[in-house]
Every structure is written in C-alpha cells, then in structure tokens.
Design a protein around this motif. Structure first.
Motif, short mmCIF file in Angstrom:
data_model
loop_
_atom_site.label_atom_id
_atom_site.label_comp_id
_atom_site.label_asym_id
_atom_site.label_seq_id
_atom_site.Cartn_x
_atom_site.Cartn_y
_atom_site.Cartn_z
N SER A 115 39.64 39.70 21.37
CA SER A 115 39.27 40.78 22.28
C SER A 115 38.47 40.25 23.46
N VAL A 116 38.57 41.01 24.56
CA VAL A 116 37.81 40.75 25.78
C VAL A 116 37.12 42.05 26.16
N THR A 117 35.79 42.00 26.30
CA THR A 117 35.03 43.19 26.67
C THR A 117 34.24 42.92 27.95
N VAL A 118 34.56 43.68 28.99
CA VAL A 118 33.82 43.59 30.25
C VAL A 118 32.79 44.72 30.27
N SER A 119 31.51 44.38 30.42
CA SER A 119 30.43 45.35 30.27
C SER A 119 29.81 45.78 31.59
N VAL A 120 30.47 45.50 32.71
CA VAL A 120 29.99 45.95 34.01
C VAL A 120 31.11 46.76 34.67
N PRO A 121 30.75 47.68 35.58
CA PRO A 121 31.77 48.59 36.12
C PRO A 121 32.78 47.93 37.04
N GLY A 122 32.41 46.85 37.74
CA GLY A 122 33.32 46.26 38.71
C GLY A 122 33.68 44.83 38.34
N VAL A 123 34.99 44.54 38.17
CA VAL A 123 35.47 43.18 37.95
C VAL A 123 36.65 42.96 38.89
N ARG A 124 36.65 41.84 39.59
CA ARG A 124 37.71 41.55 40.54
C ARG A 124 38.20 40.11 40.35
N LEU B 102 38.38 38.12 50.93
CA LEU B 102 36.98 38.13 50.49
C LEU B 102 36.31 39.46 50.85
N ALA B 103 36.53 39.91 52.09
CA ALA B 103 35.93 41.17 52.52
C ALA B 103 36.42 42.33 51.66
N SER B 104 37.71 42.32 51.31
CA SER B 104 38.27 43.39 50.48
C SER B 104 37.66 43.37 49.08
N LEU B 105 37.58 42.19 48.49
CA LEU B 105 37.05 42.08 47.13
C LEU B 105 35.58 42.48 47.07
N LEU B 106 34.79 41.99 48.03
CA LEU B 106 33.35 42.20 47.97
C LEU B 106 32.94 43.58 48.48
N SER B 107 33.89 44.30 49.11
CA SER B 107 33.61 45.66 49.57
C SER B 107 34.15 46.70 48.58
N ALA B 108 34.75 46.25 47.49
CA ALA B 108 35.46 47.15 46.59
C ALA B 108 34.53 48.16 45.93
N GLU B 109 35.10 49.28 45.52
CA GLU B 109 34.40 50.33 44.77
C GLU B 109 34.97 50.38 43.36
N PRO B 110 34.11 50.30 42.33
CA PRO B 110 32.67 50.05 42.42
C PRO B 110 32.39 48.62 42.84
N PRO B 111 31.16 48.33 43.32
CA PRO B 111 30.84 46.96 43.75
C PRO B 111 31.09 45.98 42.61
N PRO B 112 31.81 44.90 42.87
CA PRO B 112 32.15 43.96 41.79
C PRO B 112 30.93 43.20 41.29
N GLN B 113 30.67 43.31 40.01
CA GLN B 113 29.56 42.57 39.40
C GLN B 113 30.05 41.38 38.58
N LEU B 114 31.38 41.22 38.54
CA LEU B 114 31.99 40.05 37.91
C LEU B 114 33.18 39.64 38.76
N LEU B 115 33.17 38.40 39.26
CA LEU B 115 34.29 37.85 40.02
C LEU B 115 34.94 36.73 39.23
N LEU B 116 36.27 36.71 39.25
CA LEU B 116 37.04 35.64 38.65
C LEU B 116 37.85 34.98 39.77
N LEU B 117 37.62 33.71 40.02
CA LEU B 117 38.21 33.00 41.16
C LEU B 117 39.06 31.84 40.65
N ASP B 118 40.33 31.82 41.05
CA ASP B 118 41.26 30.80 40.57
C ASP B 118 41.60 29.83 41.70
N GLU B 119 41.06 28.62 41.64
CA GLU B 119 41.28 27.57 42.65
C GLU B 119 41.11 28.15 44.06
#
Length: 533
Positions: A391-400, A462-479
């Motif tokens: 299982s994978v549990t994300v405990s914050v409202p915004g993940v991008r 970057l602007a789109s991801l960091l301006s997203a609603e809800p504000p992203p509190q977890l970012l996953l960046l691939d290369e």
C-alpha cells in the motif's frame, strides 16, 4: 593537419521560417569543447549541421576529418541487434560464415582488416560497463541508458577524427556517467559536447558559449568559464552604472539649459516690450537669441541622446540572469508530520519497498542504476500505477508528479490558461502575478505552450505544478534536469529552495542534487530493492 571545425556565415531556418542561426562564424580547436547556451539557442541544430544531418540555408561548415555524431534522441530500431548498432554485423556474419567453412571471396572482402572486430567490440562494451550485453541481443531489450552507451561504443569503435555528443549523460546512471567521463577524458581528437552536466563540463579544454546567435570561445573548463564570465559581467555592470550616471547628468544639464533659455526669452521679450533700443536692433537681437537658443537646445538634446545610446549599448552586454523569484509558504509541511507511508510495496517492474515513511519537509534523492524501477516507483506513489502488492498512503492534500517528458501542458492553450487548469479558482491577476515570478511577463504569458522553447516550457510546467490547487505539499520529480540548459537547472534549484513541502527526486545529476539541499539519500539496486545510503 590538426582536425578542426569552422563555420562561415552559417545560417539555418526551419521550414516554417523560424530562424535558428543567422550568419554564425565559429571555429572549434583540437581538444574537448563544451558547447553551452540556453534552450532554443541552436546548439543541437549546430551539431546536426556539422554532422551533415541538416543542410544550411546559407554559408558553410567545414570539418577536417571524419565525423562521429551521437544525437540527443538516438533513433533505434527495436529489432536491430547490438552488433548492428555497433556497425559490425556484416563483418561479424562474414567471420562466422568463414568459420563455418564458407570461404568465399565476398566473405573475405567483407571482413577486410576486421578479423578482431568482435574482440574489439566486446572490449569497448566492457570499457563502458556493458560487458554483460550480448552482441545478438536486440536493441528493444536495452534500457535507454544502455542504448546510449552502445551508441557511444559504436563511435569509439569507428574512431572518427571529430566526435559530436548531444546531451550524452541523459538517461545514464552514475556508474555509466563515470565511465563516459573517463572515455571523454581519453578522447584524442576534436570533441564537441552539448551538455548541462557540470561534472562533464569540468573535463573540457574550452567552453563555447552560444548566446544571441554568436559564439564566444573561452579557454578552460566550466569553472574557468564562470569565473571569466563573472568578471566580464562585473565590468559590464560597472559600465552600465557609469552610463546611467552620465544620462542623469546630461538630463540635468539639459533641464538647467532649458531654464536658462526660458529666462533669456522672458528678458528679451521684456526689453522688446519696453522699446529701450531701436526696433531694428531689438529684432536682430531677438533673432540671434533664438538661433543661439536653438543651437544650445540641440546640443544638450544630442548629448542626452548619445548618453542614452551608450547606456543601451552597456545594458546589452549585461546578461539577463533570468532568476526566478518565488515564495511558496502555502506548501509548507510542519516538521515531523507524516507525508507519505509505503508498506510492503511491490511494483509491476519488480521494485520492492518493505517500508518507507516520509515526514515533514524532507528532501529525498532516489538513486539507482538504469532499469532498477525508479520511474515505476514514482508512478506508483502518485497513483498512476497500481502496486502488485502493498500500500501507498499520501497524508497531505496536494501531491504532484513531474515526469521526464514535461507533457503536462496543453500545447494549444496559452501559458496563462495552462496554469488556470491547475488552479481554476485563482483570478487572472493572481495567475499573471505568479507567472511573472517565473519570467512570463506581459505578452509572454499569452504564448501558446506549443511555441515555447525547452527552458520556457520547463518554467511553465513548474509554474503550473507549484500554483496547483490544493498547494502541493509533496512533489515527485523524475530526472528533472534532463534536456535543461544550465540556466534552467539553476532555476529549478531556486524553485526547490523556495518550496516548503516534501519532495522525492530521481536524478543522477549530483551537483544539482547537492544544490537542492537533499536531506536523505535512497537507492534502488539492480534487483529493485530499496535501501538508505
């Protein structure tokens, strides 16, 4: 004669009329040269012109010696064998036929002097960490990094006089990168490499900076270049300050002259009105005063215009550092708060993670060799792929999630409208204010995403991801630094510095990771098992 590359008034434009290079003069000396410049400046196009892959619109490019070229995106036939990609398939088949007793004249002619071609090929593969790759293996079974290294091995086997490499470290894991660095250091001829990899650019003898449609050559490696550039910029900025002071002085003198002239006119009018001298004399004095006033006014106006021209010239020399400046307090995660929990995870690619807990604003780097399942792991964390087990549990409202391909934008929409897709409740003014901090000001924010250069597209994502609603509190960046110029890599580091949430980044770019302030290092081995470094 020493191998060299010379371009003479070289111009190139795409079929739609977009000009890439216009009258470029350049000469690349013997040794290793790093070709740098912002995305869209024409670096890859120039390599293709040198390699003969593209024909110039006008002008010429001449190369002394045979050229070997590794493009950024290696065209691959999935059914082709490794031997075919290495360019030895025909010789190898002829050798095998002769060993079977088929000693025909055609087979001997095909072999030529290449009786040891298979041994040399295997030695080259082994030098690049591909000793485990069989020559009969199909290209479709190779990872992206393995395919790049086989392409390099093919070039090294040929031994051309001039070697052109376009972003060769993209998709390479750390071990492969170090092997590439060693191969580049030992290269005896002319080498031109387009790269944002700082470690690779520290190995070059010269840096060619393609900026504003012109190339400036700097002796030394990337660190030497940056020191020389900093000195140039300091001088240029000092000249701007001098020119600005001159403009202020000339403007002040012009204003003072205007006041004096106005006083003289008032005095002359008063004298004329009082008729203290004969009328003919008064009129002549008035005419002379007007002529003198006009000359005086023109002189000061000319001096002011010249001062402004000098200021404009001085400002052109100063580079726009294009630093993004953002504040993201809404992405903050309190220290100790659980952000992500992974338990007993097994992905479709075989990655196994017994337990992983991310707390607070952790900054995690995920390393591992090519093919170990890093991308699949990230996609499983964000919910794009269902895990086989666990299982994978994300405990914050915004993940991008920022994928390697930067394919989050709709090409037909403007930059503003793309950001609005991620933040539908934000006002137009709020979106434009945010975009200005990502260097999209005025009409630039109204450009269709499909017309953006690589660096611009990256900033828009970057602007789109960091301006997203809800504000992203977890970012996953691939290369994230693949295909980015040095300025864009710096901008990404600036954005992550302002980011207050947790992130997990997959990258083999150690200088970038060090600048990103990593707090924990994780690694996947070739079997896909996660460990902490």
């Amino acid at each position: 004669m020493s191998s060299s590359i010379v371009s003479d008034r070289l111009s190139f434009a795409w079929a739609d009329g977009t000009v890439v290079l216009d009258g470029l003069d350049a000469a690349f000396p013997t040794g290793r040269t790093g070709l740098i410049g912002v995305n869209g400046s024409g670096k890859s196009t120039l390599l293709k012109l040198i390699a003969g892959e593209l024909a110039p619109l006008s002008g010429s490019v001449s190369v002394a010696g045979e050229v070997g070229y590794l493009p950024q995106n290696l065209p691959l036939d999935a059914g082709r064998t490794v031997a075919g990609l290495l360019g030895i398939a025909d010789q190898r088949d002829a050798l095998l036929a002769i060993e079977r007793g088929e000693a025909s004249e055609e087979n001997f002619a095909t072999v030529g002097d290449g009786w040891d071609v298979e041994e040399r090929a295997r030695a080259e593969l082994d030098r690049l960490g591909l000793g485990h790759v069989d020559l009969d293996r199909t290209v479709g079974t190779l990872s992206g990094g393995e395919a790049v290294m086989v392409g390099l091995a093919a070039l090294f086997l040929r031994g051309p006089d001039v070697l052109l490499l376009d972003e060769p470290t993209n998709n390479l894991d750390l071990d492969a990168r170090h092997r590439l660095y060693a191969a580049v250091e030992s290269w005896p001829g002319v080498l031109v490499v387009v790269s944002h990899d700082r470690a690779l650019l520290e190995l070059v003898d010269n840096v060619a900076d393609l900026t504003g449609g012109a190339i400036r050559m700097y002796g030394g490696n990337l660190s030497d270049y940056e020191q020389m550039l900093a000195a140039e910029q300091e001088t240029a900025e000092r000249m701007v300050r001098v020119a600005e002071a001159d403009v202020r002085r000339q403007k002040r003198e012009w204003e003072e002259a205007q006041v004096k002239l106005a006083r003289r006119v008032r005095y002359g009018n008063k004298m004329y009105a009082q008729k203290r001298e004969p009328k003919i004399i008064m009129q002549e004095r008035k005419r002379q005063a007007q002529v003198a006033a006009g000359k005086h006014r023109n002189m000061h106006a000319d001096k002011l215009a010249e001062a402004r021209d000098r200021l404009a010239e001085a400002e052109q020399v100063v580079r726009d550092d294009a630093a993004i400046r953002i504040e993201l307090p809404e992405t903050a995660v309190p220290a100790g708060r659980t952000v992500l929990t992974v338990t007993g995870l097994r992905t479709a690619s075989g990655t196994v993670v017994e337990e992983l807990v991310v707390r607070g604003p952790e900054r995690i780097a995920l390393l591992g060799p090519n093919g170990s399942g890093k991308t699949t792991f990230l996609r499983s964390l964000v919910g794009e792929l269902e895990p086989v087990e666990g299982s994978v549990t994300v405990s914050v409202p915004g993940v991008r999630y920022l994928p390697q391909r930067l394919d989050l934008l709709e090409d037909s929409l403007s930059v503003v409208d793309n950001v609005r897709r991620f933040a539908p409740s934000a006002s137009a003014n709020a979106i434009r204010a945010r975009l200005a901090r990502f260097l999209f000001r005025g009409t630039r924010a109204d450009q269709p995403a499909g017309t953006l250069s690589g660096g611009e597209r990256f900033r828009a994502v970057l602007a789109s991801l960091l301006s997203a609603e809800p504000p992203p509190q977890l970012l996953l960046l691939d290369e994230p630094t693949n295909n980015l110029d040095l300025a864009s890599v710096r901008q990404l580091a600036q954005a992550l510095e302002a980011y207050r949430g947790a992130f997990v980044v997959v990258s083999h770019d150690l200088p970038f990771l060090e600048s990103a302030g990593i707090t924990r290092w994780l690694s996947l081995d070739r079997e896909g098992r996660l460990s902490q470094k």
